[in-house]
Design an enzyme around this catalytic site. Structure first.
Site, PDB file in Angstrom:
ATOM      1  NE  ARG A 158      10.451  43.387  60.259  1.00  0.00           N
ATOM      2  CZ  ARG A 158      11.446  42.524  60.504  1.00  0.00           C
ATOM      3  NH1 ARG A 158      11.501  41.355  59.894  1.00  0.00           N
ATOM      4  NH2 ARG A 158      12.363  42.809  61.411  1.00  0.00           N
ATOM      5  CG  HIS A 215       9.218  36.324  61.295  1.00  0.00           C
ATOM      6  ND1 HIS A 215       8.701  37.595  61.410  1.00  0.00           N
ATOM      7  CD2 HIS A 215      10.558  36.495  61.154  1.00  0.00           C
ATOM      8  CE1 HIS A 215       9.684  38.480  61.353  1.00  0.00           C
ATOM      9  NE2 HIS A 215      10.827  37.827  61.189  1.00  0.00           N
TER      10      HIS A 215
HETATM   11  P1  NAP Z   1      20.547  46.240  55.505  1.00  0.00           P
HETATM   12  O1  NAP Z   1      21.930  45.683  55.599  1.00  0.00           O
HETATM   13  O2  NAP Z   1      20.242  47.505  56.201  1.00  0.00           O
HETATM   14  O3  NAP Z   1      20.237  46.396  53.943  1.00  0.00           O
HETATM   15  C1  NAP Z   1      19.131  47.060  53.448  1.00  0.00           C
HETATM   16  C2  NAP Z   1      19.232  47.132  51.931  1.00  0.00           C
HETATM   17  O4  NAP Z   1      18.006  47.658  51.408  1.00  0.00           O
HETATM   18  C3  NAP Z   1      20.352  48.067  51.450  1.00  0.00           C
HETATM   19  O5  NAP Z   1      20.992  47.511  50.319  1.00  0.00           O
HETATM   20  C4  NAP Z   1      19.599  49.344  51.030  1.00  0.00           C
HETATM   21  O6  NAP Z   1      20.196  50.077  49.977  1.00  0.00           O
HETATM   22  C5  NAP Z   1      18.296  48.729  50.524  1.00  0.00           C
HETATM   23  N1  NAP Z   1      17.221  49.730  50.544  1.00  0.00           N
HETATM   24  C6  NAP Z   1      16.705  50.394  51.607  1.00  0.00           C
HETATM   25  N2  NAP Z   1      15.746  51.248  51.203  1.00  0.00           N
HETATM   26  C7  NAP Z   1      15.646  51.128  49.858  1.00  0.00           C
HETATM   27  C8  NAP Z   1      14.848  51.738  48.860  1.00  0.00           C
HETATM   28  N3  NAP Z   1      13.942  52.683  49.171  1.00  0.00           N
HETATM   29  N4  NAP Z   1      15.025  51.362  47.571  1.00  0.00           N
HETATM   30  C9  NAP Z   1      15.959  50.436  47.244  1.00  0.00           C
HETATM   31  N5  NAP Z   1      16.750  49.793  48.139  1.00  0.00           N
HETATM   32  C10 NAP Z   1      16.585  50.142  49.440  1.00  0.00           C
HETATM   33  O7  NAP Z   1      19.479  45.163  55.996  1.00  0.00           O
HETATM   34  P2  NAP Z   1      19.670  43.574  56.213  1.00  0.00           P
HETATM   35  O8  NAP Z   1      20.475  43.311  57.416  1.00  0.00           O
HETATM   36  O9  NAP Z   1      20.134  43.003  54.919  1.00  0.00           O
HETATM   37  O10 NAP Z   1      18.155  43.134  56.534  1.00  0.00           O
HETATM   38  C11 NAP Z   1      17.095  43.370  55.646  1.00  0.00           C
HETATM   39  C12 NAP Z   1      15.764  43.056  56.298  1.00  0.00           C
HETATM   40  O11 NAP Z   1      15.569  41.630  56.403  1.00  0.00           O
HETATM   41  C13 NAP Z   1      15.598  43.521  57.740  1.00  0.00           C
HETATM   42  O12 NAP Z   1      15.305  44.897  57.810  1.00  0.00           O
HETATM   43  C14 NAP Z   1      14.435  42.647  58.223  1.00  0.00           C
HETATM   44  O13 NAP Z   1      13.212  43.306  57.986  1.00  0.00           O
HETATM   45  C15 NAP Z   1      14.528  41.400  57.347  1.00  0.00           C
HETATM   46  N6  NAP Z   1      14.848  40.185  58.118  1.00  0.00           N
HETATM   47  C16 NAP Z   1      13.956  39.142  58.120  1.00  0.00           C
HETATM   48  C17 NAP Z   1      14.252  37.970  58.808  1.00  0.00           C
HETATM   49  C18 NAP Z   1      13.341  36.786  58.783  1.00  0.00           C
HETATM   50  O14 NAP Z   1      13.529  35.839  59.557  1.00  0.00           O
HETATM   51  N7  NAP Z   1      12.342  36.747  57.934  1.00  0.00           N
HETATM   52  C19 NAP Z   1      15.466  37.868  59.503  1.00  0.00           C
HETATM   53  C20 NAP Z   1      16.336  38.938  59.499  1.00  0.00           C
HETATM   54  C21 NAP Z   1      16.013  40.108  58.794  1.00  0.00           C
HETATM   55  P3  NAP Z   1      21.616  50.825  50.183  1.00  0.00           P
HETATM   56  O15 NAP Z   1      22.616  49.702  50.353  1.00  0.00           O
HETATM   57  O16 NAP Z   1      21.824  51.550  48.918  1.00  0.00           O
HETATM   58  O17 NAP Z   1      21.478  51.666  51.420  1.00  0.00           O
HETATM   59  C1  GLV Z   2      13.983  39.278  61.967  1.00  0.00           C
HETATM   60  O1  GLV Z   2      12.965  39.425  61.399  1.00  0.00           O
HETATM   61  C2  GLV Z   2      15.017  40.279  62.090  1.00  0.00           C
HETATM   62  O2  GLV Z   2      14.773  41.447  61.757  1.00  0.00           O
HETATM   63  O3  GLV Z   2      16.131  39.925  62.540  1.00  0.00           O
END
Ligand code: NAP
Ligand code: GLV
Length: 309
Positions: free
Chosen positions: A224, A272
């Site tokens: 983000r 994005h």
């Molecule tokens: P997720 O499965 O919820 O994973 C989040 C990870 O971040 C977990 O490993 C968590 O640790 C870690 N985390 C959270 N808070 C933390 C902190 N304070 N310190 C250290 N580590 C921390 O999320 P995801 O599905 O992988 O997605 C991640 C993000 O990608 C989304 O929230 C979104 O903003 C972004 N995204 C972007 C796009 C794009 O097109 N650019 C597309 C999709 C998603 P734990 O495992 O220990 O809980």
């Molecule tokens: C995109 O940014 C998502 O959160 O899936």
């Protein structure tokens, strides 16, 4: 029974078609067109108008159409008892890994230089680093971070992950918590941010963080825009500590016309598009949760409002 889509500034037709195709007879509304307010129980949301959910007294579930839920949780008028879910989907996970891999390889092999050289009909070979000489640090080892880290590891990169709790994954170094952040950063030639946006992770890509990276490090932010302190990035690039950055997400989207990122020679901007939810693939989990909600069963992919992800 119905599902109502709340989405400002986005074309929702692919979601509407996917829902209707997979569940003939389901009523699909797009706000501000809705069923009578007391009948609205299930919302599908991306950038909803803040406060809008207070209009629906029987709302039970707000399903994000993406992996992130910061766009929902930032609403100060979110109804208390409503559950929030997010998308966990193979296509979304795979698309993120391929996008990040493309950015990493473009940087490591310096491919952008040959595009410039071609324009000037210049034949000049540059040296490059082999993947085994490059350490990659992935911040956020959740669904997207873990798969991305594993794909990069398969290409021969040395990969470390940083998360709240340590992740023991074969071939990937595990770092966790604030106490291990510096040790993680000090090794990362390429830093990838795949953290959710929470109060703890906002502004985490700042001058202090960057100064702990080895000189010449490259930064990729696909999480983000609010993770990054824009001015700190420019200062660390112009001062020569960082060698470049690939940015897919921004504090304000679309990136404003006058923003310095557009013209910066060391910044690669994409709009994005790292990984966009494919409704045809993700619709089944939305309908599964819709059925679970109706039958009073536990929902899939529920986020913790306390943790913020
Ligand atoms: P997720 O499965 O919820 O994973 C989040 C990870 O971040 C977990 O490993 C968590 O640790 C870690 N985390 C959270 N808070 C933390 C902190 N304070 N310190 C250290 N580590 C921390 O999320 P995801 O599905 O992988 O997605 C991640 C993000 O990608 C989304 O929230 C979104 O903003 C972004 N995204 C972007 C796009 C794009 O097109 N650019 C597309 C999709 C998603 P734990 O495992 O220990 O809980
Ligand atoms: C995109 O940014 C998502 O959160 O899936």
């Amino acid at each position: 029974m119905s599902i109502t889509i709340f989405s400002q500034g986005r074309n929702t037709s692919r979601w509407e078609s996917a829902l209707k195709e997979h569940r003939p007879g389901l009523e699909v509304y797009v706000y501000p067109n809705t069923a009578p307010a007391e009948q609205v129980e299930f919302a599908l949301a991306w950038n909803h108008p803040p406060g809008v959910f207070t209009e629906f007294p029987n709302l039970k579930c707000i399903a994000s159409t993406g992996a992130g839920v910061d766009h929902i949780l930032r609403d100060p008028e979110l109804p208390v008892g409503v559950q929030i879910t997010r998308i966990v989907d193979e296509d979304l996970t795979q698309d993120m890994a391929t996008f990040v891999t493309a950015q990493v390889l473009n940087h490591v092999r310096g491919l952008h230089r040959y595009k410039d050289a071609q324009r000037g009909h210049t034949w000049k070979q540059h040296s490059y680093r082999r993947t085994s000489d490059v350490v990659i640090g992935v911040m956020g080892m959740g669904v997207l971070g873990t798969h991305t880290a594993q794909q990069l590891s398969k290409l021969g990169f040395k990969v470390n992950g940083w998360s709240r709790s340590p992740k023991l994954i074969e071939g990937i170094g595990a770092y966790a918590g604030a106490e291990e952040l510096t040790a993680f950063l000090e090794k990362a030639n390429i830093l990838i941010c795949l953290l959710p946006l929470t109060k703890d992770t906002a502004n985490i890509l700042n001058k202090d963080t960057f100064s702990r990276l080895p000189k010449g490090a490259y930064v990729i932010n696909v999480a983000r825009g609010e993770h990054l302190v824009d001015d700190d990035l420019i200062e660390m690039l112009d001062g020569g500590h960082l060698s470049g950055a690939s940015l897919d997400v921004f504090r304000e989207e679309p990136l404003p016309e006058e923003h310095p990122f557009w013209e910066h020679p060391l910044i690669h901007v994409t709009p994005h598009i790292a990984s966009i939810t494919n409704p045809a693939s993700a619709v089944s989990q939305i309908l599964e949760n819709y059925d679970r909600m109706r039958h009073g069963e536990p929902l899939l992919h529920v986020v913790s409002k306390t943790k913020g992800y």
